[in-house]
Design a protein around this motif. Sequence first.
Motif, PDB file in Angstrom:
ATOM      1  N   GLY A 104       4.638  33.802-139.661  1.00 56.46           N
ATOM      2  CA  GLY A 104       4.068  32.665-140.408  1.00 56.46           C
ATOM      3  C   GLY A 104       2.691  32.204-139.978  1.00 56.46           C
ATOM      4  N   PHE A 105       2.136  32.753-138.894  1.00 61.75           N
ATOM      5  CA  PHE A 105       0.762  32.389-138.538  1.00 61.75           C
ATOM      6  C   PHE A 105      -0.157  33.594-138.793  1.00 61.75           C
ATOM      7  CE2 PHE A 105       0.880  34.724-134.601  1.00 61.75           C
ATOM      8  CZ  PHE A 105       2.151  34.522-134.063  1.00 61.75           C
ATOM      9  N   GLY A 106      -1.455  33.381-138.594  1.00 60.96           N
ATOM     10  CA  GLY A 106      -2.416  34.464-138.889  1.00 60.96           C
ATOM     11  C   GLY A 106      -2.480  34.724-140.385  1.00 60.96           C
ATOM     12  N   LYS A 107      -2.267  33.658-141.160  1.00 63.13           N
ATOM     13  CA  LYS A 107      -2.224  33.837-142.620  1.00 63.13           C
ATOM     14  C   LYS A 107      -3.612  34.101-143.184  1.00 63.13           C
ATOM     15  CE  LYS A 107       1.940  31.602-144.155  1.00 63.13           C
ATOM     16  NZ  LYS A 107       2.587  30.369-144.463  1.00 63.13           N
ATOM     17  N   LEU A 166       4.192  30.742-129.168  1.00 58.02           N
ATOM     18  CA  LEU A 166       5.517  30.792-129.798  1.00 58.02           C
ATOM     19  C   LEU A 166       6.587  31.194-128.770  1.00 58.02           C
ATOM     20  CD1 LEU A 166       7.165  30.602-132.445  1.00 58.02           C
ATOM     21  CD2 LEU A 166       6.546  32.981-132.901  1.00 58.02           C
ATOM     22  N   PHE A 167       6.274  32.199-127.951  1.00 58.67           N
ATOM     23  CA  PHE A 167       7.228  32.620-126.913  1.00 58.67           C
ATOM     24  C   PHE A 167       7.500  31.477-125.938  1.00 58.67           C
ATOM     25  CE2 PHE A 167       6.064  37.360-127.506  1.00 58.67           C
ATOM     26  CZ  PHE A 167       7.029  37.475-128.484  1.00 58.67           C
ATOM     27  N   GLU A 168       6.435  30.745-125.591  1.00 58.26           N
ATOM     28  CA  GLU A 168       6.602  29.608-124.664  1.00 58.26           C
ATOM     29  C   GLU A 168       7.538  28.569-125.234  1.00 58.26           C
ATOM     30  OE1 GLU A 168       2.522  29.306-122.106  1.00 58.26           O
ATOM     31  OE2 GLU A 168       3.416  27.474-122.862  1.00 58.26           O
ATOM     32  N   LYS A 207      -4.330  42.415-129.380  1.00 55.66           N
ATOM     33  CA  LYS A 207      -5.401  41.593-128.793  1.00 55.66           C
ATOM     34  C   LYS A 207      -6.075  40.806-129.902  1.00 55.66           C
ATOM     35  CE  LYS A 207      -7.194  44.680-125.254  1.00 55.66           C
ATOM     36  NZ  LYS A 207      -8.254  45.623-124.964  1.00 55.66           N
ATOM     37  N   GLY A 208      -6.790  39.768-129.535  1.00 57.55           N
ATOM     38  CA  GLY A 208      -7.573  39.061-130.556  1.00 57.55           C
ATOM     39  C   GLY A 208      -6.876  37.842-131.095  1.00 57.55           C
ATOM     40  N   ARG A 209      -7.156  37.527-132.346  1.00 56.01           N
ATOM     41  CA  ARG A 209      -6.721  36.271-132.971  1.00 56.01           C
ATOM     42  C   ARG A 209      -5.239  35.938-132.804  1.00 56.01           C
ATOM     43  NH1 ARG A 209     -10.777  37.989-136.566  1.00 56.01           N
ATOM     44  NH2 ARG A 209     -12.052  36.297-137.366  1.00 56.01           N
ATOM     45  N   LEU A 210      -4.364  36.954-132.840  1.00 50.45           N
ATOM     46  CA  LEU A 210      -2.927  36.652-132.897  1.00 50.45           C
ATOM     47  C   LEU A 210      -2.282  36.445-131.529  1.00 50.45           C
ATOM     48  CD1 LEU A 210      -1.832  39.198-135.661  1.00 50.45           C
ATOM     49  CD2 LEU A 210      -2.569  36.823-135.935  1.00 50.45           C
ATOM     50  N   ALA A 211      -2.933  36.922-130.464  1.00 47.21           N
ATOM     51  CA  ALA A 211      -2.287  36.934-129.143  1.00 47.21           C
ATOM     52  C   ALA A 211      -1.940  35.531-128.656  1.00 47.21           C
ATOM     53  CB  ALA A 211      -3.175  37.655-128.136  1.00 47.21           C
ATOM     54  N   LYS A 212      -2.888  34.591-128.795  1.00 47.81           N
ATOM     55  CA  LYS A 212      -2.671  33.242-128.261  1.00 47.81           C
ATOM     56  C   LYS A 212      -1.479  32.573-128.958  1.00 47.81           C
ATOM     57  CE  LYS A 212      -5.247  29.102-127.188  1.00 47.81           C
ATOM     58  NZ  LYS A 212      -5.710  28.170-128.170  1.00 47.81           N
TER      59      LYS A 212
END
Length: 218
Positions: free
Chosen positions: A94-97, A23-25, A13-18
């Motif tokens: 590569g995101f949530g750096k 990415l899946f989309e 949950k939180g910052r990484l979920a969106k």
Amino acid sequence: MSEERYLTFALGKGRLAKKTLELFEQIGITCDEMKDKDTRKLIFVNEEYKLRFFLAKSPDVPTYVEYGAADIGVVGKDTILEENRNVYEVLDLGFGKCRMCVCGPASAGELLKHHERIRVASKYPNIAREYFYNKKHQTVDIIKLNGSVELGPLVELSDVIVDIVETGSTLKENGLEVLEEVCPLSARMIVNPVSMQMEADRIRKLVGAIREQLKIQS
Ligand SMILES: Nc1ncnc2c1ncn2[C@@H]1O[C@H](COP(=O)(O)OP(=O)(O)OP(=O)(O)O)[C@@H](O)[C@H]1O
Ligand SMILES: O=P(O)(O)OC[C@H]1O[C@H](OP(=O)(O)OP(=O)(O)O)[C@H](O)[C@@H]1O
């Protein structure tokens, strides 16, 4: 012929979920139901690809994956290091750096330099212990906090903190600074070791598709 089983994803949950869902989309895996902020539903299904998704508190994601309650998880490297579960880390998304750092007032730099027995506040006691005891060979007192860790040095609970730094603005606004860097962090995909064998084809295809997508983006 046996029916294909659902592949289950645990997402922090939180910052990484969106970002994860975006990415899946991009690789054609959608789960619109999950975007509804008002829903109290916990598990979401994509029938087309036989996938299930659920959101969990970040530190619980490696637990679900280790026990096989989820085949795959997406979580920050910080959580993987802190929880130290038996899972395979298969992909850096590569995101949530951000960075895990030792921070404090500039004056604490001297305490670090002289390997003093300092007090270290952190939401990540295992990462802090590993860094000070095993990497720096410095004996410290670790104090576990659950958030707003920057308060530690401000109210003299601790000399320094071990915490995540992204833009640095929380530190700056509170008169603190990065004193040492522990490690760089980003979102990672983790896999249950048994699922890795039993669902090798599906997981390999999925990881391949994500890797290609990440290459296109970079
Ligand atoms: N500025 C940041 N602060 C915290 N985490 C960040 C930051 N930037 C990226 N991250 C990554 O995002 C992950 C999720 O952070 P987030 O604070 O949203 O959720 P959490 O760890 O579940 O926290 P909480 O439950 O306390 O809200 C972190 O584990 C980290 O890997
Ligand atoms: O370098 P910055 O961009 O300022 O980001 C870093 C801050 O963000 C995180 O806190 P979070 O917002 O998750 O709240 P928390 O303190 O309650 O964990 C982290 O613990 C730092 O406090």
